[in-house]
Write a protein that holds these residues in place. Sequence first.
Motif, PDB file in Angstrom:
ATOM      1  N   LYS A 118       0.822  -1.205   0.000  1.00 29.18           N
ATOM      2  CA  LYS A 118       0.000   0.000   0.000  1.00 29.18           C
ATOM      3  C   LYS A 118       0.856   1.256   0.000  1.00 29.18           C
ATOM      4  O   LYS A 118       0.519   2.254  -0.654  1.00 29.18           O
ATOM      5  N   ARG A 119       1.976   1.205   0.721  1.00 29.47           N
ATOM      6  CA  ARG A 119       2.879   2.365   0.718  1.00 29.47           C
ATOM      7  C   ARG A 119       3.477   2.598  -0.669  1.00 29.47           C
ATOM      8  O   ARG A 119       3.602   3.739  -1.114  1.00 29.47           O
ATOM      9  N   ARG A 120       3.848   1.521  -1.332  1.00 32.02           N
ATOM     10  CA  ARG A 120       4.396   1.665  -2.679  1.00 32.02           C
ATOM     11  C   ARG A 120       3.349   2.237  -3.633  1.00 32.02           C
ATOM     12  O   ARG A 120       3.646   3.096  -4.465  1.00 32.02           O
ATOM     13  N   LEU A 121       2.124   1.737  -3.507  1.00 31.89           N
ATOM     14  CA  LEU A 121       1.049   2.258  -4.351  1.00 31.89           C
ATOM     15  C   LEU A 121       0.792   3.730  -4.064  1.00 31.89           C
ATOM     16  O   LEU A 121       0.578   4.537  -4.983  1.00 31.89           O
ATOM     17  N   TYR A 122       0.831   4.092  -2.776  1.00 34.15           N
ATOM     18  CA  TYR A 122       0.617   5.491  -2.390  1.00 34.15           C
ATOM     19  C   TYR A 122       1.694   6.401  -2.983  1.00 34.15           C
ATOM     20  O   TYR A 122       1.393   7.468  -3.531  1.00 34.15           O
ATOM     21  N   LEU A 123       2.958   5.982  -2.898  1.00 33.77           N
ATOM     22  CA  LEU A 123       4.043   6.791  -3.438  1.00 33.77           C
ATOM     23  C   LEU A 123       3.949   6.915  -4.953  1.00 33.77           C
ATOM     24  O   LEU A 123       4.234   7.982  -5.515  1.00 33.77           O
ATOM     25  N   MET A 124       3.537   5.845  -5.615  1.00 34.04           N
ATOM     26  CA  MET A 124       3.413   5.902  -7.069  1.00 34.04           C
ATOM     27  C   MET A 124       2.292   6.852  -7.488  1.00 34.04           C
ATOM     28  O   MET A 124       2.454   7.671  -8.412  1.00 34.04           O
ATOM     29  N   LEU A 125       1.148   6.758  -6.809  1.00 30.34           N
ATOM     30  CA  LEU A 125       0.031   7.632  -7.152  1.00 30.34           C
ATOM     31  C   LEU A 125       0.318   9.093  -6.830  1.00 30.34           C
ATOM     32  O   LEU A 125      -0.133   9.997  -7.549  1.00 30.34           O
ATOM     33  N   LYS A 126       1.064   9.336  -5.756  1.00 28.63           N
ATOM     34  CA  LYS A 126       1.306  10.706  -5.327  1.00 28.63           C
ATOM     35  C   LYS A 126       2.423  11.378  -6.118  1.00 28.63           C
ATOM     36  O   LYS A 126       2.270  12.527  -6.554  1.00 28.63           O
ATOM     37  N   HIS A 127       3.536  10.680  -6.314  1.00 31.88           N
ATOM     38  CA  HIS A 127       4.703  11.318  -6.911  1.00 31.88           C
ATOM     39  C   HIS A 127       4.792  11.120  -8.426  1.00 31.88           C
ATOM     40  O   HIS A 127       5.224  12.024  -9.144  1.00 31.88           O
ATOM     41  N   LYS A 128       4.373   9.951  -8.912  1.00 28.55           N
ATOM     42  CA  LYS A 128       4.477   9.696 -10.344  1.00 28.55           C
ATOM     43  C   LYS A 128       3.236  10.159 -11.099  1.00 28.55           C
ATOM     44  O   LYS A 128       3.336  10.838 -12.119  1.00 28.55           O
ATOM     45  N   LEU A 129       2.060   9.797 -10.593  1.00 30.26           N
ATOM     46  CA  LEU A 129       0.826  10.199 -11.267  1.00 30.26           C
ATOM     47  C   LEU A 129       0.318  11.566 -10.824  1.00 30.26           C
ATOM     48  O   LEU A 129      -0.607  12.099 -11.449  1.00 30.26           O
ATOM     49  N   LYS A 130       0.869  12.109  -9.721  1.00 32.85           N
ATOM     50  CA  LYS A 130       0.511  13.447  -9.233  1.00 32.85           C
ATOM     51  C   LYS A 130      -0.998  13.569  -8.964  1.00 32.85           C
ATOM     52  O   LYS A 130      -1.636  14.562  -9.325  1.00 32.85           O
ATOM     53  N   LEU A 131      -1.557  12.578  -8.300  1.00 32.97           N
ATOM     54  CA  LEU A 131      -2.984  12.632  -7.985  1.00 32.97           C
ATOM     55  C   LEU A 131      -3.251  13.630  -6.864  1.00 32.97           C
ATOM     56  O   LEU A 131      -2.449  13.778  -5.946  1.00 32.97           O
ATOM     57  N   PRO A 132      -4.393  14.320  -6.896  1.00 31.31           N
ATOM     58  CA  PRO A 132      -4.732  15.264  -5.821  1.00 31.31           C
ATOM     59  C   PRO A 132      -4.945  14.546  -4.492  1.00 31.31           C
ATOM     60  O   PRO A 132      -5.169  13.337  -4.429  1.00 31.31           O
ATOM     61  N   GLU A 133      -4.902  15.331  -3.429  1.00 30.82           N
ATOM     62  CA  GLU A 133      -5.065  14.787  -2.086  1.00 30.82           C
ATOM     63  C   GLU A 133      -6.443  14.152  -1.888  1.00 30.82           C
ATOM     64  O   GLU A 133      -6.568  13.132  -1.206  1.00 30.82           O
ATOM     65  N   MET A 134      -7.461  14.756  -2.470  1.00 30.65           N
ATOM     66  CA  MET A 134      -8.809  14.231  -2.280  1.00 30.65           C
ATOM     67  C   MET A 134      -8.933  12.821  -2.850  1.00 30.65           C
ATOM     68  O   MET A 134      -9.581  11.947  -2.266  1.00 30.65           O
ATOM     69  N   ILE A 135      -8.309  12.581  -4.001  1.00 30.42           N
ATOM     70  CA  ILE A 135      -8.378  11.243  -4.591  1.00 30.42           C
ATOM     71  C   ILE A 135      -7.597  10.242  -3.744  1.00 30.42           C
ATOM     72  O   ILE A 135      -8.024   9.096  -3.540  1.00 30.42           O
ATOM     73  N   LEU A 136      -6.448  10.666  -3.218  1.00 31.35           N
ATOM     74  CA  LEU A 136      -5.667   9.779  -2.365  1.00 31.35           C
ATOM     75  C   LEU A 136      -6.439   9.409  -1.103  1.00 31.35           C
ATOM     76  O   LEU A 136      -6.390   8.265  -0.645  1.00 31.35           O
ATOM     77  N   VAL A 137      -7.146  10.380  -0.555  1.00 27.21           N
ATOM     78  CA  VAL A 137      -7.959  10.095   0.636  1.00 27.21           C
ATOM     79  C   VAL A 137      -9.046   9.085   0.302  1.00 27.21           C
ATOM     80  O   VAL A 137      -9.309   8.143   1.059  1.00 27.21           O
ATOM     81  N   ALA A 138      -9.704   9.274  -0.851  1.00 25.58           N
ATOM     82  CA  ALA A 138     -10.767   8.349  -1.244  1.00 25.58           C
ATOM     83  C   ALA A 138     -10.233   6.949  -1.505  1.00 25.58           C
ATOM     84  O   ALA A 138     -10.884   5.952  -1.185  1.00 25.58           O
ATOM     85  N   VAL A 139      -9.026   6.864  -2.075  1.00 20.96           N
ATOM     86  CA  VAL A 139      -8.473   5.557  -2.426  1.00 20.96           C
ATOM     87  C   VAL A 139      -8.062   4.773  -1.195  1.00 20.96           C
ATOM     88  O   VAL A 139      -8.348   3.589  -1.055  1.00 20.96           O
ATOM     89  N   PHE A 140      -7.386   5.438  -0.254  1.00 18.93           N
ATOM     90  CA  PHE A 140      -6.779   4.719   0.865  1.00 18.93           C
ATOM     91  C   PHE A 140      -7.617   4.751   2.144  1.00 18.93           C
ATOM     92  O   PHE A 140      -7.246   4.119   3.128  1.00 18.93           O
ATOM     93  N   SER A 141      -8.705   5.492   2.152  1.00 21.88           N
ATOM     94  CA  SER A 141      -9.552   5.509   3.347  1.00 21.88           C
ATOM     95  C   SER A 141     -10.540   4.351   3.366  1.00 21.88           C
ATOM     96  O   SER A 141     -11.067   4.009   4.417  1.00 21.88           O
ATOM     97  N   LEU A 142     -10.807   3.770   2.201  1.00 25.60           N
ATOM     98  CA  LEU A 142     -11.762   2.674   2.124  1.00 25.60           C
ATOM     99  C   LEU A 142     -11.038   1.337   2.196  1.00 25.60           C
ATOM    100  O   LEU A 142      -9.934   1.181   1.671  1.00 25.60           O
TER     101      LEU A 142
END
Length: 221
Positions: A118-142
Motif C-alpha cells: 500500500k505504501r508503494r502504491l501510495y508513493l506511485m500515485l502521489k509522486h508519479k501520477l501526481k494525484l490530488p489529495e482528495m483522490i488519495l484520501v478516497a483511495v486509501f480511506s476505504l
Amino acid sequence: MAEIEVENRKFVTIIIKTIGPSLPSRLSIPSPIQVCALRKLVAINGQLPSENLRLIWRGNVLQDDDSGDELLQLKDGDSLIVAVKPKPPPKHVRDGLGDDDDEDDLKFQLPRSTSRWKRRLYLMLKHKLKLPEMILVAVFSLSLKMWAVVVMWFVLAPVAQRFELGPLYILGTGFGIIFYNLGHRKPGEASAYSIFNEDFRELPGTLNADRLDRDIRAGQF
C-alpha cells in the motif's frame, strides 16, 4: 565601537525608560554624543545586549551613523525609550517553524501499520501520477471490502437502468448507507432514540415536551 570623548562636552542627565516591567532610571552622559556611544552607555547601565537595543528619542528611532559626524544634542530631563529586540531562535528551530510543516500536518498520511504494497502504491500515485489529495484520501480511506461494494454498485447500476429501476436503485443505495452507518449497540446499551429502547425508555437528561411541561408545572421556569 567608537570611544567616548568627553573633552569640551557637558554632562546631562536623561531618563531611560525600558519597555517592559523595569522602572525608569537616570543616566548621566556627555552631550553631544554619537548614537553608537549612547547605545553602549545604555547597554552598560542596564546590563543589556547593545546589538539588540533600539533607542527611541523624540519619537524617532536612532540609527548608528557610520561616518560619526552627526552628534545628538541631549538636554537635562530628556527621555530615551529603550526596546530590547528578542534574540531569534536557533537556526534548527527556525527551520522547523516553517509554514510547510503546518501544511504537511494537514495532508493525508498513511498510518504506520500500513502494509508495504500500500505504501508503494501510495508513493506511485502521489509522486508519479501526481494525484490530488482528495483522490488519495478516497483511495486509501476505504477498505478492500468497501471497494468491492463500490465496484459492484457500478456494475449493477447499468442493469438497474436497463430495467427502468434507476430511481429505486438510488433510493435503496441511500437507505443502505444510512442503515450501514447506524452502528451497533452493545448488549444492554440504550439508544439515543427512545423508540428503539425497551418501554421507550429515554436517556437521562433528554429534553422533550413532557419534561418541559413537568418543569413548568413545578415552577422551574
